[in-house]
Design a protein around this motif. Structure first.
Motif, PDB file in Angstrom:
ATOM      1  N   ARG A  32       0.834  -1.204   0.000  1.00  0.00           N
ATOM      2  CA  ARG A  32       0.000   0.000   0.000  1.00  0.00           C
ATOM      3  C   ARG A  32       0.865   1.249   0.000  1.00  0.00           C
ATOM      4  N   SER A  33       0.234   2.353  -0.391  1.00  0.00           N
ATOM      5  CA  SER A  33       0.937   3.618  -0.492  1.00  0.00           C
ATOM      6  C   SER A  33       1.611   3.978   0.831  1.00  0.00           C
ATOM      7  N   GLY A  34       2.861   4.339   0.764  1.00  0.00           N
ATOM      8  CA  GLY A  34       3.581   4.777   1.964  1.00  0.00           C
ATOM      9  C   GLY A  34       4.221   3.643   2.748  1.00  0.00           C
ATOM     10  N   GLY A  52       6.823   1.891   1.972  1.00  0.00           N
ATOM     11  CA  GLY A  52       8.288   1.908   1.919  1.00  0.00           C
ATOM     12  C   GLY A  52       8.887   1.289   0.671  1.00  0.00           C
ATOM     13  N   LYS A  53       8.088   1.101  -0.365  1.00  0.00           N
ATOM     14  CA  LYS A  53       8.597   0.449  -1.588  1.00  0.00           C
ATOM     15  C   LYS A  53       9.702   1.287  -2.246  1.00  0.00           C
ATOM     16  N   THR A  54       9.398   2.579  -2.445  1.00  0.00           N
ATOM     17  CA  THR A  54      10.393   3.447  -3.088  1.00  0.00           C
ATOM     18  C   THR A  54      11.629   3.590  -2.208  1.00  0.00           C
ATOM     19  N   SER A  55      11.414   3.671  -0.895  1.00  0.00           N
ATOM     20  CA  SER A  55      12.562   3.781   0.021  1.00  0.00           C
ATOM     21  C   SER A  55      13.490   2.575  -0.148  1.00  0.00           C
ATOM     22  N   LEU A  56      12.888   1.400  -0.262  1.00  0.00           N
ATOM     23  CA  LEU A  56      13.693   0.186  -0.445  1.00  0.00           C
ATOM     24  C   LEU A  56      14.466   0.234  -1.767  1.00  0.00           C
TER      25      LEU A  56
HETATM   26  N1  LIG Z   1      13.041  11.706   2.213  1.00  0.00           N
HETATM   27  C1  LIG Z   1      12.119  11.399   3.136  1.00  0.00           C
HETATM   28  N2  LIG Z   1      12.120  11.976   4.336  1.00  0.00           N
HETATM   29  C2  LIG Z   1      11.208  11.647   5.268  1.00  0.00           C
HETATM   30  N3  LIG Z   1      10.238  10.736   5.094  1.00  0.00           N
HETATM   31  C3  LIG Z   1      10.186  10.122   3.906  1.00  0.00           C
HETATM   32  C4  LIG Z   1      11.113  10.416   2.864  1.00  0.00           C
HETATM   33  N4  LIG Z   1      10.810   9.646   1.796  1.00  0.00           N
HETATM   34  C5  LIG Z   1       9.730   8.910   2.162  1.00  0.00           C
HETATM   35  N5  LIG Z   1       9.362   9.190   3.416  1.00  0.00           N
HETATM   36  C6  LIG Z   1       8.252   8.559   4.156  1.00  0.00           C
HETATM   37  O1  LIG Z   1       8.527   7.157   4.241  1.00  0.00           O
HETATM   38  C7  LIG Z   1       7.350   6.408   4.047  1.00  0.00           C
HETATM   39  C8  LIG Z   1       7.566   5.470   2.863  1.00  0.00           C
HETATM   40  O2  LIG Z   1       7.670   6.230   1.666  1.00  0.00           O
HETATM   41  P1  LIG Z   1       7.901   5.532   0.262  1.00  0.00           P
HETATM   42  O3  LIG Z   1       7.897   6.594  -0.778  1.00  0.00           O
HETATM   43  O4  LIG Z   1       9.075   4.650   0.346  1.00  0.00           O
HETATM   44  O5  LIG Z   1       6.573   4.637   0.152  1.00  0.00           O
HETATM   45  P2  LIG Z   1       5.950   3.890  -1.106  1.00  0.00           P
HETATM   46  O6  LIG Z   1       5.496   2.562  -0.609  1.00  0.00           O
HETATM   47  O7  LIG Z   1       6.883   3.905  -2.242  1.00  0.00           O
HETATM   48  O8  LIG Z   1       4.690   4.815  -1.418  1.00  0.00           O
HETATM   49  P3  LIG Z   1       3.890   5.041  -2.803  1.00  0.00           P
HETATM   50  O9  LIG Z   1       3.312   3.712  -3.196  1.00  0.00           O
HETATM   51  O10 LIG Z   1       2.837   6.029  -2.449  1.00  0.00           O
HETATM   52  O11 LIG Z   1       4.882   5.567  -3.809  1.00  0.00           O
HETATM   53  C9  LIG Z   1       6.216   7.423   3.840  1.00  0.00           C
HETATM   54  O12 LIG Z   1       5.571   7.604   5.063  1.00  0.00           O
HETATM   55  C10 LIG Z   1       6.935   8.673   3.412  1.00  0.00           C
HETATM   56  O13 LIG Z   1       6.228   9.813   3.816  1.00  0.00           O
END
Ligand SMILES: Nc1ncnc2c1ncn2[C@@H]1O[C@H](COP(=O)(O)OP(=O)(O)OP(=O)(O)O)[C@@H](O)[C@H]1O
Length: 275
Positions: free
Chosen positions: A55-57, A59-63
């Protein structure tokens, strides 16, 4: 060493299949009380497509940014990363393809594809006959790649003259031009209409064969069509669950098995409590 990157890898790395494993991964942004990822265990096999949904948020992009060496400075990461073969740092072995095509609007399609070959080149090496040959070979390679993605006639146009699907094909050509063994893709097809997305999935599947690919997607059908294994990121903080491995060849036709898998994914994610 020959300069033709399609037949002869420039770096000496690109023909090597690379597998990646993360053990006990932990990630927390400094401005957050809660970690985003915890107890994360993921194995990404060499030469296969691994799809990650969540789900959105979650952490996929963070990984993905961690794997690309692109994480923000204000983040705590711990965990064990292993790559096999351990011949170079992972960040030097990856190409990254994002949802936005990130094309330079003032450069032609061809020059956008060539961009990664040009960083620091003239400053580093100056002009010489050898470099002129190298530049000519690289241009030929870029044109060959544009032909492969069906854009041979568009090489000298500017990105704004192209449709969204065409621009993502340029981005795919640019990714291939980098000729890295690992390709990280963050929802690269999500902004496209259904037919264009379908065609690009097929194209990417063909052109990225034998690469180690990590694809983030929100689309279970896309995961079914392309993945050799599917991970879900779930929970808060998120951990990784290996949902399934798929042995049949890709791209798959979406069928009853795909529909069942889609249902499983939806059920697993529907009750996820991260929001
Ligand atoms: N540079 C940053 N500084 C602080 N918090 C961050 C940063 N980047 C992401 N986050 C937070 O970390 C969490 C994970 O973000 P991420 O973008 O990795 O999620 P995601 O699963 O890829 O989301 P989506 O599907 O919406 O793209 C979110 O709560 C986001 O707000």
């Amino acid at each position: 060493m020959p300069d033709n990157v399609l037949s002869f890898p420039m770096s000496g790395l690109s023909n090597t299949s690379v597998s990646i494993s993360i053990t006990e991964g932990y990630l927390r942004y400094f401005n957050s009380q809660m970690p985003t990822l915890m107890d994360l265990n993921v194995f990404i096999p060499a030469g296969k497509w691994t799809c990650i949904l969540g789900r959105s948020g979650c952490g996929k992009t963070s990984l993905l940014r961690y794997l690309a060496g692109l994480l923000d400075q204000r983040v705590n990461w711990s965990g064990k990363l292993r790559i096999d073969p351990a011949q170079a740092e992972l960040k030097d072995q990856v190409a990254y393809m994002a949802q936005q095509d990130l094309l330079m609007p003032w450069l032609s399609v061809l020059d956008n594809v060539l961009l990664s070959t040009r960083f620091g080149e003239s400053a580093k090496t100056g002009f010489s006959v050898k470099n002129t040959h190298k530049a000519r070979d690289q241009k030929e390679q870029a044109l060959t790649l544009l032909e492969k993605v069906g854009l041979a006639d568009n090489a000298h146009q500017l990105p704004q003259q192209l449709s969204g699907g065409m621009r993502q094909r340029v981005a795919l050509a640019r990714t291939l031009m980098q000729n890295k063994p690992v390709v990280l893709m963050d929802e690269p097809f999500s902004a496209l209409d259904a037919v264009t997305r379908y065609r690009l999935q097929d194209l990417a599947c063909t052109l990225l064969k034998d690469k180690t690919v990590v694809l983030i997607t929100h689309d279970p059908q896309e995961a079914f069509r392309l993945a050799h294994q599917i991970y879900l990121l779930r929970g808060s903080p998120s951990t990784a669950e290996l949902l399934t491995t798929l042995l049949s060849s890709t791209p798959r036709v979406f069928d009853a098995t795909g529909a069942q898998l889609q249902q499983r994914i939806m059920e697993r994610l529907e009750y996820d409590d991260d929001e």
